[in-house]
Design a protein around this motif. Structure first.
Motif, PDB file in Angstrom:
ATOM      1  N   PRO A  41       0.810  -1.229   0.000  1.00  0.00           N
ATOM      2  CA  PRO A  41       0.000   0.000   0.000  1.00  0.00           C
ATOM      3  C   PRO A  41       0.847   1.286   0.000  1.00  0.00           C
ATOM      4  CG  PRO A  41      -0.939  -1.598   1.508  1.00  0.00           C
ATOM      5  CD  PRO A  41       0.394  -2.160   1.044  1.00  0.00           C
ATOM      6  N   PHE A  42       1.985   1.264   0.697  1.00  0.00           N
ATOM      7  CA  PHE A  42       2.850   2.455   0.695  1.00  0.00           C
ATOM      8  C   PHE A  42       3.436   2.669  -0.697  1.00  0.00           C
ATOM      9  CE2 PHE A  42       7.119   4.421   1.866  1.00  0.00           C
ATOM     10  CZ  PHE A  42       6.603   5.701   2.003  1.00  0.00           C
ATOM     11  N   ALA A  43       3.857   1.600  -1.349  1.00  0.00           N
ATOM     12  CA  ALA A  43       4.380   1.713  -2.718  1.00  0.00           C
ATOM     13  C   ALA A  43       3.299   2.245  -3.655  1.00  0.00           C
ATOM     14  CB  ALA A  43       4.903   0.363  -3.197  1.00  0.00           C
ATOM     15  N   ASP A  44       2.068   1.763  -3.484  1.00  0.00           N
ATOM     16  CA  ASP A  44       0.962   2.253  -4.314  1.00  0.00           C
ATOM     17  C   ASP A  44       0.744   3.748  -4.073  1.00  0.00           C
ATOM     18  OD1 ASP A  44       0.581  -0.334  -5.225  1.00  0.00           O
ATOM     19  OD2 ASP A  44      -1.165  -0.715  -3.931  1.00  0.00           O
ATOM     20  N   TRP A  45       0.778   4.167  -2.797  1.00  0.00           N
ATOM     21  CA  TRP A  45       0.584   5.569  -2.468  1.00  0.00           C
ATOM     22  C   TRP A  45       1.690   6.420  -3.110  1.00  0.00           C
ATOM     23  CZ3 TRP A  45       3.470   9.236   0.132  1.00  0.00           C
ATOM     24  CH2 TRP A  45       2.796  10.409   0.474  1.00  0.00           C
ATOM     25  N   ARG A  46       2.918   5.927  -3.038  1.00  0.00           N
ATOM     26  CA  ARG A  46       4.039   6.655  -3.647  1.00  0.00           C
ATOM     27  C   ARG A  46       3.855   6.805  -5.152  1.00  0.00           C
ATOM     28  NH1 ARG A  46       9.689   4.535  -1.350  1.00  0.00           N
ATOM     29  NH2 ARG A  46      10.320   6.718  -1.376  1.00  0.00           N
ATOM     30  N   ALA A  47       3.160   5.823  -5.747  1.00  0.00           N
ATOM     31  CA  ALA A  47       2.893   5.852  -7.187  1.00  0.00           C
ATOM     32  C   ALA A  47       1.678   6.710  -7.534  1.00  0.00           C
ATOM     33  CB  ALA A  47       2.702   4.431  -7.704  1.00  0.00           C
ATOM     34  N   GLY A  48       1.053   7.321  -6.514  1.00  0.00           N
ATOM     35  CA  GLY A  48      -0.050   8.232  -6.772  1.00  0.00           C
ATOM     36  C   GLY A  48      -1.430   7.690  -6.469  1.00  0.00           C
ATOM     37  N   VAL A  49      -1.536   6.454  -6.007  1.00  0.00           N
ATOM     38  CA  VAL A  49      -2.836   5.887  -5.676  1.00  0.00           C
ATOM     39  C   VAL A  49      -3.331   6.513  -4.378  1.00  0.00           C
ATOM     40  CG1 VAL A  49      -4.067   3.766  -5.046  1.00  0.00           C
ATOM     41  CG2 VAL A  49      -2.297   3.710  -6.832  1.00  0.00           C
ATOM     42  N   ARG A  50      -4.580   6.974  -4.389  1.00  0.00           N
ATOM     43  CA  ARG A  50      -5.189   7.554  -3.197  1.00  0.00           C
ATOM     44  C   ARG A  50      -6.554   6.912  -2.989  1.00  0.00           C
ATOM     45  NH1 ARG A  50      -0.675   8.877  -3.327  1.00  0.00           N
ATOM     46  NH2 ARG A  50       0.253  10.914  -2.916  1.00  0.00           N
ATOM     47  N   TYR A  51      -6.912   6.702  -1.728  1.00  0.00           N
ATOM     48  CA  TYR A  51      -8.236   6.180  -1.411  1.00  0.00           C
ATOM     49  C   TYR A  51      -9.282   7.244  -1.678  1.00  0.00           C
ATOM     50  CZ  TYR A  51      -5.944   2.445   1.323  1.00  0.00           C
ATOM     51  OH  TYR A  51      -5.199   1.378   1.734  1.00  0.00           O
ATOM     52  N   ASP A  52     -10.403   6.817  -2.224  1.00  0.00           N
ATOM     53  CA  ASP A  52     -11.546   7.694  -2.433  1.00  0.00           C
ATOM     54  C   ASP A  52     -12.500   7.471  -1.270  1.00  0.00           C
ATOM     55  OD1 ASP A  52     -13.882   8.979  -3.170  1.00  0.00           O
ATOM     56  OD2 ASP A  52     -14.073   7.940  -5.093  1.00  0.00           O
ATOM     57  N   PRO A  53     -12.676   8.470  -0.399  1.00  0.00           N
ATOM     58  CA  PRO A  53     -13.560   8.280   0.753  1.00  0.00           C
ATOM     59  C   PRO A  53     -14.974   7.834   0.367  1.00  0.00           C
ATOM     60  CG  PRO A  53     -12.282  10.283   1.019  1.00  0.00           C
ATOM     61  CD  PRO A  53     -12.033   9.786  -0.384  1.00  0.00           C
ATOM     62  N   ALA A  54     -15.426   8.208  -0.819  1.00  0.00           N
ATOM     63  CA  ALA A  54     -16.768   7.836  -1.260  1.00  0.00           C
ATOM     64  C   ALA A  54     -16.858   6.377  -1.721  1.00  0.00           C
ATOM     65  CB  ALA A  54     -17.217   8.759  -2.387  1.00  0.00           C
ATOM     66  N   ASP A  55     -15.712   5.750  -1.989  1.00  0.00           N
ATOM     67  CA  ASP A  55     -15.688   4.355  -2.463  1.00  0.00           C
ATOM     68  C   ASP A  55     -15.220   3.445  -1.331  1.00  0.00           C
ATOM     69  OD1 ASP A  55     -15.615   2.006  -3.929  1.00  0.00           O
ATOM     70  OD2 ASP A  55     -13.867   2.591  -5.127  1.00  0.00           O
ATOM     71  N   ARG A  56     -16.048   3.309  -0.328  1.00  0.00           N
ATOM     72  CA  ARG A  56     -15.701   2.543   0.877  1.00  0.00           C
ATOM     73  C   ARG A  56     -15.239   1.122   0.556  1.00  0.00           C
ATOM     74  NH1 ARG A  56     -18.313   2.467   6.658  1.00  0.00           N
ATOM     75  NH2 ARG A  56     -17.968   0.322   7.251  1.00  0.00           N
ATOM     76  N   ALA A  57     -15.838   0.485  -0.408  1.00  0.00           N
ATOM     77  CA  ALA A  57     -15.478  -0.897  -0.739  1.00  0.00           C
ATOM     78  C   ALA A  57     -14.014  -1.015  -1.178  1.00  0.00           C
ATOM     79  CB  ALA A  57     -16.399  -1.435  -1.834  1.00  0.00           C
ATOM     80  N   SER A  58     -13.440   0.066  -1.689  1.00  0.00           N
ATOM     81  CA  SER A  58     -12.065   0.009  -2.180  1.00  0.00           C
ATOM     82  C   SER A  58     -11.022   0.112  -1.062  1.00  0.00           C
ATOM     83  CB  SER A  58     -11.816   1.110  -3.209  1.00  0.00           C
ATOM     84  OG  SER A  58     -11.806   2.387  -2.586  1.00  0.00           O
TER      85      SER A  58
END
Length: 180
Positions: A41-58
């Motif tokens: 998850p940290f690597a994904d975040w570094r690559a620009g992935v961000r959680y969408d608060p409206a997409d709880r399932a994700s």
């Protein structure tokens, strides 16, 4: 006085949280963690992935089920983080995803390290369950987990409770803390 482990090895964290009756507090004092479960998850975040608060399932995950279940039983879960400013990249990552902890029912606060200089703190991060059971989180210099240690030593529990409450009193609620 060294802590006395309750026996080999400590019970899993999930069991300890499930057994909590009133409170679970967590003090984090490092600017960097390299625990295996967060590497992807940290690597994904570094690559620009961000959680969408409206997409709880994700972003909902088993950890959040565990927290929500405990909070639903009446256990107050509070987490305080002491951070250096400007914050590390890792702390920025943690901050960006903390809304998920809050959504599950945790209360989270942040304390700039400069404001903690006069607080007596234990040498390690910890969880304190019901004011009596301490689960120390040991880490290596590179942030990798060094494994937990558990004690019910009343002196250690009082030290952790006192430190946590002092930090909590000064810390800034998550919704108000701005990354610097």
């Amino acid at each position: 006085m060294p802590s006395k482990p309750l026996g080999p090895p400590p019970s899993p964290f999930a069991d300890q949280l499930r057994q909590a009756q009133h409170s679970a507090v967590h003090l984090e004092m490092r600017d960097w963690y390299a625990v295996d479960a967060e590497k992807g998850p940290f690597a994904d975040w570094r690559a620009g992935v961000r959680y969408d608060p409206a997409d709880r399932a994700s972003w909902w995950r088993p950890w959040l089920d565990l927290v929500a279940e405990a909070v639903g039983r009446g256990v107050a879960i509070r987490r305080a983080r002491i951070v250096s400013e400007p914050v590390s990249e890792y702390i920025h990552y943690e901050h960006s995803g903390t809304f998920t902890n809050v959504a599950a029912g945790e209360q989270v606060r942040w304390l700039p390290r400069r404001q903690a200089s006069d607080i007596s703190l234990p040498g390690n991060d910890f969880w304190l369950f019901d004011g009596r059971l301490v689960r120390w989180n040991h880490f290596a210099g590179d942030g990798a987990s060094g494994g937990p240690e558990v004690t019910e030593d009343p002196h250690m529990a009082r030290l952790c409770a006192s430190a946590f409450e002092a930090v909590w009193e000064r810390a800034i609620p998550h919704e108000q803390y701005e990354i610097r």
